[in-house]
Design a protein around this motif. Structure first.
Motif, PDB file in Angstrom:
ATOM      1  N   TYR A 109     -15.830   8.219 -10.293  1.00  0.00           N
ATOM      2  CA  TYR A 109     -14.468   8.448  -9.808  1.00  0.00           C
ATOM      3  C   TYR A 109     -14.382   8.269  -8.296  1.00  0.00           C
ATOM      4  CZ  TYR A 109      -9.675  10.084 -10.011  1.00  0.00           C
ATOM      5  OH  TYR A 109      -8.307  10.144  -9.934  1.00  0.00           O
ATOM      6  N   HIS A 110     -15.433   8.610  -7.567  1.00  0.00           N
ATOM      7  CA  HIS A 110     -15.441   8.347  -6.128  1.00  0.00           C
ATOM      8  C   HIS A 110     -15.244   6.866  -5.858  1.00  0.00           C
ATOM      9  CE1 HIS A 110     -16.114  12.013  -3.929  1.00  0.00           C
ATOM     10  NE2 HIS A 110     -17.110  12.376  -4.715  1.00  0.00           N
ATOM     11  N   ALA A 111     -15.918   6.006  -6.624  1.00  0.00           N
ATOM     12  CA  ALA A 111     -15.814   4.563  -6.427  1.00  0.00           C
ATOM     13  C   ALA A 111     -14.431   4.029  -6.766  1.00  0.00           C
ATOM     14  CB  ALA A 111     -16.871   3.844  -7.263  1.00  0.00           C
ATOM     15  N   LEU A 112     -13.745   4.686  -7.714  1.00  0.00           N
ATOM     16  CA  LEU A 112     -12.473   4.181  -8.229  1.00  0.00           C
ATOM     17  C   LEU A 112     -11.260   4.960  -7.739  1.00  0.00           C
ATOM     18  CD1 LEU A 112     -13.762   3.602 -11.848  1.00  0.00           C
ATOM     19  CD2 LEU A 112     -13.113   1.806 -10.232  1.00  0.00           C
ATOM     20  N   PHE A 113     -11.481   6.068  -7.059  1.00  0.00           N
ATOM     21  CA  PHE A 113     -10.394   6.962  -6.655  1.00  0.00           C
ATOM     22  C   PHE A 113      -9.337   6.209  -5.837  1.00  0.00           C
ATOM     23  CE2 PHE A 113      -9.563  11.343  -4.436  1.00  0.00           C
ATOM     24  CZ  PHE A 113      -8.315  11.397  -5.026  1.00  0.00           C
ATOM     25  N   GLY A 114      -9.767   5.507  -4.782  1.00  0.00           N
ATOM     26  CA  GLY A 114      -8.817   4.803  -3.936  1.00  0.00           C
ATOM     27  C   GLY A 114      -8.045   3.743  -4.687  1.00  0.00           C
ATOM     28  N   VAL A 115      -8.733   2.987  -5.535  1.00  0.00           N
ATOM     29  CA  VAL A 115      -8.094   1.923  -6.324  1.00  0.00           C
ATOM     30  C   VAL A 115      -7.027   2.509  -7.250  1.00  0.00           C
ATOM     31  CG1 VAL A 115      -8.488   0.164  -8.095  1.00  0.00           C
ATOM     32  CG2 VAL A 115     -10.151   0.485  -6.249  1.00  0.00           C
ATOM     33  N   LEU A 116      -7.394   3.554  -7.971  1.00  0.00           N
ATOM     34  CA  LEU A 116      -6.463   4.159  -8.929  1.00  0.00           C
ATOM     35  C   LEU A 116      -5.301   4.861  -8.223  1.00  0.00           C
ATOM     36  CD1 LEU A 116      -9.165   5.566 -11.365  1.00  0.00           C
ATOM     37  CD2 LEU A 116      -7.667   3.598 -11.765  1.00  0.00           C
ATOM     38  N   TYR A 117      -5.573   5.421  -7.059  1.00  0.00           N
ATOM     39  CA  TYR A 117      -4.527   6.061  -6.260  1.00  0.00           C
ATOM     40  C   TYR A 117      -3.517   5.012  -5.791  1.00  0.00           C
ATOM     41  CZ  TYR A 117      -2.933   9.783  -2.985  1.00  0.00           C
ATOM     42  OH  TYR A 117      -2.228  10.757  -2.304  1.00  0.00           O
ATOM     43  N   MET A 118      -4.015   3.871  -5.310  1.00  0.00           N
ATOM     44  CA  MET A 118      -3.100   2.799  -4.891  1.00  0.00           C
ATOM     45  C   MET A 118      -2.258   2.318  -6.067  1.00  0.00           C
ATOM     46  SD  MET A 118      -5.221   0.457  -2.134  1.00  0.00           S
ATOM     47  CE  MET A 118      -6.800   0.354  -2.995  1.00  0.00           C
ATOM     48  N   GLN A 119      -2.887   2.153  -7.229  1.00  0.00           N
ATOM     49  CA  GLN A 119      -2.131   1.711  -8.406  1.00  0.00           C
ATOM     50  C   GLN A 119      -1.017   2.706  -8.746  1.00  0.00           C
ATOM     51  OE1 GLN A 119      -4.830   1.019 -11.660  1.00  0.00           O
ATOM     52  NE2 GLN A 119      -5.798  -0.758 -10.705  1.00  0.00           N
ATOM     53  N   THR A 120      -1.325   3.992  -8.628  1.00  0.00           N
ATOM     54  CA  THR A 120      -0.340   5.031  -8.947  1.00  0.00           C
ATOM     55  C   THR A 120       0.850   4.972  -7.997  1.00  0.00           C
ATOM     56  OG1 THR A 120      -2.126   6.438  -9.780  1.00  0.00           O
ATOM     57  CG2 THR A 120      -0.043   7.513  -9.274  1.00  0.00           C
ATOM     58  N   ILE A 121       0.566   4.812  -6.706  1.00  0.00           N
ATOM     59  CA  ILE A 121       1.643   4.738  -5.723  1.00  0.00           C
ATOM     60  C   ILE A 121       2.465   3.467  -5.899  1.00  0.00           C
ATOM     61  CG2 ILE A 121       2.101   4.468  -3.247  1.00  0.00           C
ATOM     62  CD1 ILE A 121       1.586   7.365  -4.146  1.00  0.00           C
ATOM     63  N   LEU A 122       1.817   2.375  -6.283  1.00  0.00           N
ATOM     64  CA  LEU A 122       2.569   1.142  -6.540  1.00  0.00           C
ATOM     65  C   LEU A 122       3.506   1.316  -7.734  1.00  0.00           C
ATOM     66  CD1 LEU A 122      -0.153  -1.581  -5.870  1.00  0.00           C
ATOM     67  CD2 LEU A 122       1.833  -1.025  -4.454  1.00  0.00           C
ATOM     68  N   GLU A 123       3.099   2.136  -8.708  1.00  0.00           N
ATOM     69  CA  GLU A 123       4.018   2.473  -9.811  1.00  0.00           C
ATOM     70  C   GLU A 123       5.236   3.206  -9.275  1.00  0.00           C
ATOM     71  OE1 GLU A 123       2.553   4.411 -13.329  1.00  0.00           O
ATOM     72  OE2 GLU A 123       0.691   3.253 -13.332  1.00  0.00           O
ATOM     73  N   ALA A 124       5.025   4.107  -8.326  1.00  0.00           N
ATOM     74  CA  ALA A 124       6.140   4.856  -7.739  1.00  0.00           C
ATOM     75  C   ALA A 124       7.065   3.933  -6.955  1.00  0.00           C
ATOM     76  CB  ALA A 124       5.602   5.962  -6.832  1.00  0.00           C
TER      77      ALA A 124
END
Length: 572
Positions: A354-369
């Motif tokens: 999750y450390h490796a993917l946290f930033g990627v998944l966070y960006m994807q979430t904000i792009l959904e917003a």
């Protein structure tokens, strides 16, 4: 490009979460049968040949390292890279060689890379004789190149891995293909290329408006205002709720800033305060460790992303144009905060993954917003296959030479980097930092702990205004460069060795970089009025005077940031 599968790869990898992952197999010359693979109880390892004259670059944003031959690096997300060990805001398991190939290792593990190892049977050089005894630690431990040796890669926990081998005539060609693997580079709005000014954290909305009006009245070319932690009722962890004491009427503030011609960006991080309106709904979708008492949502789960994004859509509807995503990297040296690698997440991921993917998944979430709304935001952690995300990386560390090296290395991994400007010990340092910011993907002034405009404190208002005006003139060049990034994967900012891979003079150059295809930028050191500059073969002229400059090495003395223009656009 060729895909090679060894053993049984893990199911959770960066490629799994890359929405536009596009693999097209082509014929390659690389002898894949030279790659050796083995497994152990600790994980799996790969051994590849390393030629005598090869130089290696990459592994993501590297602030402390450039040319990697002779180095051991561990890809660990970390806000505090203190040495050339691989710690990074954005470690990426992708490297490129001057021998015409690059390799992407599809793993979310903290892989170890050794560029120059040798096995016992091949140890035929580098052994010290009695007459070679060192008398300093530098000599004692200096890398001794054994000529032809190995690249060794260790991936913990995994019992298999997938590699992608990419070939090209230059490093730029190879990196471009890697970026197209994820669908190509990001598109950015023109307004996002104007300067960003982030306000003092404790400003009230009246003080924010006063600062915004002063920027406009003073003629400063700033396009976006950023609000730091003080906009929230709770910030460490985050409530994502307006602080009614400092911001009693956020709708009025946002509308007023819009009338003044500003876009607005809000700071936050992904650790959710128990008082947040979305905490209870997210609770069953969080990892089993807290950070600063806040829950960590598992953004790999569609339900968690939907809850978080739906709430943020309300902020977007108010007039917010983007978000600064802080603290998603973790830290070992400033408080040792974040969740441990042994954490468990509802998706089945462990903390290391999750450390490796946290930033990627966070960006994807904000792009959904943002739901398609054009934006150009900031993030503190990224990783593999991140070229499509309109976010720049930044750092809490503030070393001047590291910030230049970030401009040089980010392009090797499909990443964008801003050498943000905060304060400075002198007027000279401030202006030199701002010069680099002007010639970077995002020109960011982050005054989160500065009560006053930093250029007023340092008495350089006219110079600051002129540099921000210069940034505006560069926007057409940047827009064309980002179009090339989006369509062909060519990084808008990159190392000289990327385009000039056959020129050995570029192999150690970590203080010059290419900007927008036809400009070469050579920042001045702080405390110096001159420097040596190298221009590769070609027709060059001074960016400011248009005077012709001969290629090769020469000295320059100037108060400006040295910039040179190549008439043929680097052959593109």
């Amino acid at each position: 490009m060729k895909k090679i599968v060894f053993g049984t790869p893990e199911s959770i990898t960066p490629a799994l979460f890359c929405k536009n992952f596009t693999y097209i197999e082509t014929k390659i010359n690389y002898h894949t049968d030279q790659i050796k693979f083995r497994c152990s109880a600790r994980g799996c390892s790969l051994t590849l040949p390393l030629g005598a004259k090869e130089q290696i670059y990459g592994l993501g944003l590297q602030l402390k390292a450039f040319a990697l031959r002779g180095k051991k690096l561990t890809l660990r997300p970390n806000a505090d890279p203190v040495a050339a060990t691989g710690d990074s805001h954005a470690p990426v398991p992708f490297f490129v060689s001057t021998a015409g190939y690059g390799i992407y290792v599809d793993t979310a593990r903290q892989a170890e890379f050794y560029f120059g190892s040798s096995d016992l049977k091949g140890a035929d050089g580098g052994i010290r004789e009695a007459g070679d005894i060192a008398v300093s630690t530098e000599d004692l431990y200096a890398f001794r190149d054994l000529g032809s040796s190995n690249i060794s890669i260790f991936i913990p926990a995994a019992q298999g891995v997938t590699l992608y081998v990419i070939e090209g005539g230059t490093i730029t060609d190879i990196v471009a293909q890697y970026n197209m693997l994820s669908g190509g580079g990001c598109a950015v709005p023109e307004w996002g290329l104007s300067a960003v000014y982030r306000c003092y954290s404790r400003y009230s909305q009246e003080q924010v408006l006063r600062a915004a009006k002063r920027l406009r009245e003073g003629g400063f070319a700033v396009g976006c205002i950023g609000l730091e932690p003080g906009w929230q009722s709770k910030a460490y962890p985050c409530s994502y709720v307006w602080n009614k004491e400092l911001y009693p009427n956020p709708d009025f503030l946002l509308a007023s800033l819009r009338r003044l011609g500003f876009h607005v960006n809000l700071w936050e991080h992904g650790f959710v305060h128990p008082d947040s309106p979305i905490y209870k709904e997210l609770y069953p979708l969080m990892g089993n460790y807290t950070v600063w008492g806040g829950g960590v949502p598992d953004f790999s789960l569609k339900e968690a992303r939907s809850i978080f994004a739906a709430y943020h859509k309300k902020l977007v509807a108010m007039g917010v144009d983007g978000f600064k995503l802080d603290e998603c990297d973790g830290s070992d040296y400033t408080g040792s905060w974040s969740f441990p690698n042994m954490a468990d997440f509802p998706s089945g991921m462990d903390g290391e993954q999750y450390h490796a993917l946290f930033g990627v998944l966070y960006m994807q979430t904000i792009l959904e917003a943002l739901d398609g709304k054009p934006a150009f935001s900031e993030v503190r952690n990224a990783g593999a296959l991140c070229a499509p995300y309109p976010f720049v990386l930044y750092s809490d560390l503030y070393d001047y030479t590291d910030f230049i090296r970030g401009c040089v290395t980010a392009g090797f991994g499909g990443l964008l980097w801003t050498p943000e400007v905060r304060d400075a010990a002198s007027k000279e340092e401030f202006l030199k930092r701002l010069q680099i910011g002007v010639f970077s993907p995002q020109c960011l002034l982050n005054a989160w702990y500065c009560k006053e405009f930093p250029w007023e404190t340092l008495h350089c208002e006219a110079e600051t205004k002129a540099l921000l005006a210069l940034r505006e003139t560069l926007k057409p060049l940047l827009m064309r460069a980002f179009e090339g990034y989006r369509k062909a994967g060519i990084p808008p900012v990159r190392a000289l060795v990327s385009d000039y891979t056959d020129d050995t003079e570029t192999y150690q150059l970590d203080d010059e970089y290419l900007f927008c295809d036809n400009l070469l930028v050579a920042p001045m050191p702080v405390g110096a009025s001159s420097r040596r500059v190298y221009l590769p073969d070609g027709q060059w002229r001074d960016f400011y005077t248009k005077e012709r400059i001969q290629s090769g090495w020469f000295s320059v003395e100037t108060d400006l940031i040295p910039v040179y223009e190549k008439a043929d656009g680097f052959g593109r």
